[in-house]
Design a protein around this motif. Structure first.
Motif, mmCIF file in Angstrom:
data_model
loop_
_atom_site.group_PDB
_atom_site.id
_atom_site.type_symbol
_atom_site.label_atom_id
_atom_site.label_comp_id
_atom_site.label_asym_id
_atom_site.label_seq_id
_atom_site.Cartn_x
_atom_site.Cartn_y
_atom_site.Cartn_z
ATOM 1 N N CYS A 276 4.947 5.437 1.740
ATOM 2 C CA CYS A 276 3.544 5.543 2.154
ATOM 3 C C CYS A 276 3.010 6.944 1.857
ATOM 4 C CB CYS A 276 3.427 5.218 3.639
ATOM 5 S SG CYS A 276 1.982 5.886 4.458
ATOM 6 N N GLN A 277 3.802 7.958 2.167
ATOM 7 C CA GLN A 277 3.387 9.342 1.930
ATOM 8 C C GLN A 277 3.255 9.639 0.440
ATOM 9 O OE1 GLN A 277 6.606 11.217 3.965
ATOM 10 N NE2 GLN A 277 5.808 10.714 6.013
ATOM 11 N N ILE A 278 4.217 9.169 -0.347
ATOM 12 C CA ILE A 278 4.187 9.382 -1.802
ATOM 13 C C ILE A 278 2.975 8.694 -2.405
ATOM 14 C CG2 ILE A 278 5.367 8.899 -3.985
ATOM 15 C CD1 ILE A 278 8.027 9.100 -2.422
ATOM 16 N N HIS A 279 2.699 7.481 -1.923
ATOM 17 C CA HIS A 279 1.557 6.707 -2.421
ATOM 18 C C HIS A 279 0.244 7.431 -2.120
ATOM 19 C CE1 HIS A 279 -1.556 3.459 -1.691
ATOM 20 N NE2 HIS A 279 -1.263 3.297 -2.959
ATOM 21 N N THR A 280 0.095 7.891 -0.897
ATOM 22 C CA THR A 280 -1.130 8.587 -0.497
ATOM 23 C C THR A 280 -1.329 9.870 -1.296
ATOM 24 O OG1 THR A 280 -0.932 7.700 1.750
ATOM 25 C CG2 THR A 280 -2.388 9.585 1.451
ATOM 26 N N GLN A 281 -0.253 10.644 -1.438
ATOM 27 C CA GLN A 281 -0.353 11.890 -2.197
ATOM 28 C C GLN A 281 -0.704 11.605 -3.661
ATOM 29 O OE1 GLN A 281 2.183 15.659 -1.725
ATOM 30 N NE2 GLN A 281 3.286 14.520 -3.297
ATOM 31 N N GLU B 112 2.448 -5.181 -7.973
ATOM 32 C CA GLU B 112 1.867 -5.650 -6.708
ATOM 33 C C GLU B 112 2.921 -5.839 -5.618
ATOM 34 O OE1 GLU B 112 -0.630 -9.058 -7.399
ATOM 35 O OE2 GLU B 112 -2.240 -7.790 -8.167
ATOM 36 N N MET B 113 3.835 -4.891 -5.539
ATOM 37 C CA MET B 113 4.845 -4.920 -4.500
ATOM 38 C C MET B 113 4.321 -4.202 -3.259
ATOM 39 S SD MET B 113 8.233 -4.065 -6.793
ATOM 40 C CE MET B 113 9.368 -4.340 -5.437
ATOM 41 N N THR B 114 4.860 -4.550 -2.102
ATOM 42 C CA THR B 114 4.469 -3.873 -0.869
ATOM 43 C C THR B 114 5.238 -2.557 -0.761
ATOM 44 O OG1 THR B 114 6.223 -4.900 0.444
ATOM 45 C CG2 THR B 114 4.150 -6.108 0.253
ATOM 46 N N LEU B 115 4.785 -1.688 0.146
ATOM 47 C CA LEU B 115 5.460 -0.408 0.343
ATOM 48 C C LEU B 115 6.904 -0.616 0.819
ATOM 49 C CD1 LEU B 115 2.587 1.611 2.069
ATOM 50 C CD2 LEU B 115 3.231 1.600 -0.347
ATOM 51 N N LYS B 116 7.094 -1.647 1.628
ATOM 52 C CA LYS B 116 8.436 -1.942 2.122
ATOM 53 C C LYS B 116 9.350 -2.361 0.981
ATOM 54 C CE LYS B 116 10.810 -4.644 5.692
ATOM 55 N NZ LYS B 116 10.622 -5.651 6.782
ATOM 56 N N LYS C 140 8.637 10.185 -9.168
ATOM 57 C CA LYS C 140 8.596 9.293 -8.004
ATOM 58 C C LYS C 140 7.193 8.724 -7.804
ATOM 59 C CE LYS C 140 12.392 11.018 -5.131
ATOM 60 N NZ LYS C 140 12.752 11.657 -3.824
ATOM 61 N N GLU C 141 6.192 9.575 -7.972
ATOM 62 C CA GLU C 141 4.808 9.129 -7.791
ATOM 63 C C GLU C 141 4.438 8.080 -8.837
ATOM 64 O OE1 GLU C 141 3.118 13.324 -5.873
ATOM 65 O OE2 GLU C 141 2.906 12.912 -8.015
ATOM 66 N N GLN C 142 4.847 8.291 -10.078
ATOM 67 C CA GLN C 142 4.570 7.320 -11.132
ATOM 68 C C GLN C 142 5.235 5.979 -10.830
ATOM 69 O OE1 GLN C 142 4.964 8.514 -15.290
ATOM 70 N NE2 GLN C 142 4.777 10.654 -14.716
ATOM 71 N N THR C 143 6.448 6.031 -10.323
ATOM 72 C CA THR C 143 7.174 4.793 -9.988
ATOM 73 C C THR C 143 6.459 4.022 -8.888
ATOM 74 O OG1 THR C 143 9.304 5.778 -10.611
ATOM 75 C CG2 THR C 143 9.364 3.835 -9.180
ATOM 76 N N VAL C 144 6.043 4.733 -7.841
ATOM 77 C CA VAL C 144 5.347 4.073 -6.727
ATOM 78 C C VAL C 144 4.032 3.449 -7.202
ATOM 79 C CG1 VAL C 144 4.144 4.459 -4.539
ATOM 80 C CG2 VAL C 144 6.388 5.487 -4.916
ATOM 81 N N ILE C 145 3.256 4.186 -7.987
ATOM 82 C CA ILE C 145 1.981 3.665 -8.495
ATOM 83 C C ILE C 145 2.215 2.430 -9.351
ATOM 84 C CG2 ILE C 145 0.090 4.135 -10.122
ATOM 85 C CD1 ILE C 145 -0.355 5.408 -7.433
#
Length: 253
Positions: free
Chosen positions: A234-239, A216-220, A204-209
């Motif tokens: 947002c939480q996954i991105h920060t972690q 360059e997609m937004t968190l939404k 999941k973290e790799q996908t978000v990054i």
């Protein structure tokens, strides 16, 4: 007597005539609002959009003035990196990290290091919360607070955000710089360290990054794709960034 370095700088400054310089600035001015808008969409509403545009405009002017046609990169691409770098530098100059927030980041970072040293695999959310001695929901609240109060970016993870020695450039721009052969080797090595660090994140973290930085997609937007709430992304991105920061810091020691 003019040094070789000063001659090189002067040569760059003289690449465009005053008329051409103004024309290039006007031509790529649209990039400033576009990039500022993309960055602003990831920030709290209290951040002034005009300040981001102002910083980005300075980045564009700097790009036009310092553009070197002999480098293997076009002016538009170079301008994009300078604009984004200037905007990120402006955000960092606001000193969004309070002492308490920095302490929270350091505590999470230390917990991740301990877990991954023991388990030899990526740390899970539950494990980090347990290491910190708190319920999972409280840990998630800390991640949300960190994201809301500060700009944690991939560039900030790689550059030394604890001092003011940044050049104003982003990591992507730095990777493309070939001015110093030894410096280029170090950047290639750091890039490889980053790649390996990303591979050690959870799926999941790799996908978000990937979606956040490369697409360059937004968190939404990412939340819709992954069928998760924006706050959870947002939480996954920060972690993810705290984990990357931890591994890159260990490399720099």
């Amino acid at each position: 007597m003019t040094s070789a370095y000063e001659k090189k700088i002067e040569k760059r400054r003289c690449h465009f005539s005053p008329l051409e310089r103004d024309e290039m600035i006007r031509k790529y001015a649209y990039l400033v609002k576009y990039i500022a808008g993309r960055v602003a969409s990831r920030l709290p509403a209290n951040v002034a959009f005009d300040e981001l545009v102002s910083a980005g405009s300075m980045g564009l002017i700097d790009a036009v003035d310092k553009f070197d046609p002999e480098k293997d990169v076009g002016l538009k691409t170079y301008a994009q990196y300078r604009i984004k770098g200037s905007i990120l530098d402006e955000l960092r100059s606001m000193d969004w990290y309070s002492r308490s927030m920095r302490k929270k980041i350091q505590d999470v970072e230390a917990a991740v290091q301990k877990i991954e040293a023991r388990k030899e695999r990526p740390a899970s959310d539950i494990e980090v919360a347990e290491e910190l001695g708190m319920p999972l929901e409280k840990y998630y609240k800390i991640l949300t607070d960190i994201h809301s109060a500060a700009i944690l970016s991939l560039d900030a993870c790689i550059r030394n955000e604890d001092n003011d020695e940044g050049s104003g450039s982003t990591f992507s721009e730095g990777i493309r710089s070939e001015d110093d052969p030894s410096d280029s080797v170090m950047k290639k090595e750091l890039k490889q360290v980053l790649i390996e660090a990303i591979k050690r994140l959870t799926d999941k973290e790799q996908t978000v990054i990937s979606l956040y930085y490369y697409e360059e997609m937004t968190l939404k937007e990412i939340g819709k794709i992954m069928d998760l709430t924006e706050s959870r992304i947002c939480q996954i991105h920060t972690q993810s960034l705290i984990k990357l920061r931890s591994r890159i810091r260990r490399y720099k020691k």
